[in-house]
Design an enzyme around this catalytic site. Sequence first.
Site, short mmCIF file in Angstrom:
data_model
loop_
_atom_site.label_atom_id
_atom_site.label_comp_id
_atom_site.label_asym_id
_atom_site.label_seq_id
_atom_site.Cartn_x
_atom_site.Cartn_y
_atom_site.Cartn_z
N HIS A 58 0.83 -1.20 0.00
CA HIS A 58 0.00 0.00 0.00
C HIS A 58 0.87 1.26 0.00
O HIS A 58 0.59 2.21 -0.75
CB HIS A 58 -0.92 0.02 1.23
CG HIS A 58 -2.17 -0.79 1.06
ND1 HIS A 58 -2.16 -2.15 0.92
CD2 HIS A 58 -3.49 -0.41 1.02
CE1 HIS A 58 -3.41 -2.59 0.80
NE2 HIS A 58 -4.23 -1.56 0.87
N HIS A 118 0.70 -3.91 9.29
CA HIS A 118 2.08 -3.65 8.91
C HIS A 118 2.87 -3.09 10.08
O HIS A 118 2.33 -2.37 10.93
CB HIS A 118 2.16 -2.64 7.76
CG HIS A 118 2.00 -3.25 6.40
ND1 HIS A 118 2.90 -4.13 5.86
CD2 HIS A 118 1.02 -3.09 5.48
CE1 HIS A 118 2.50 -4.49 4.65
NE2 HIS A 118 1.35 -3.89 4.41
#
Length: 222
Positions: free
Chosen positions: A136, A185
Amino acid sequence: MEERQLKKTVFFVISIICLGIFTWGFVSIVEEWKENEISGFDNGVFDVVHAFVSPKLTIVMTSITFLGGVKWLSICTIGVVIVLLFMRKYPLAIFVALTVGLGACFNWVLKWIFKRDRPDIEALIEQGGYSFPSGHSMGSFIFYGSVAFILFRAFDRKIYKWISVCCLSMLILLIGISRVYLGVHFPSDIIGGFSAGGGWLTLCIALYIYFYKRSDWKYANE
């Protein structure tokens, strides 16, 4: 003629410096991770970010993270390329298609090389695959950075140039933060994604300028 040559030289010097900074950032994160010295940083940022977790903010962050997802970026990339083709901006259309498309492949290769597991915490959304570098973060940096590059060149007034760059930069940053907030993450994944994405985008912009503007510089120096 001398002014054009000076601008050309300054541009490539800045490009080399930016590429060096992004490469250094990525390599530093990798070294710290392999030496198990990055966990303190990751855990510290997790503690700060997760202190703000709330149902309403989770909805906002989920919406923001969607803007950095593969499906959304793919749709936007196709849309931008179509618009550029319609405007007969063929070099820019090729630039966006190759920069974003090959950038996605680059991220996949990096994930396959490092094979870092995702954080061992209770994530707020489901997410599979490897963790480093953040797709992302890397993808949003490449796509929205490409759009910022196009808008910066398109606008005549400086205020519009910098407003577009600042807004898109803020969006990129928020997408990175959303990945940490949602627990999918490590913060170091985000920095790694930004570094890899920034390095790739810098290289692609430099190559675009070199190949498609070289004739203009040659003409100016004749």
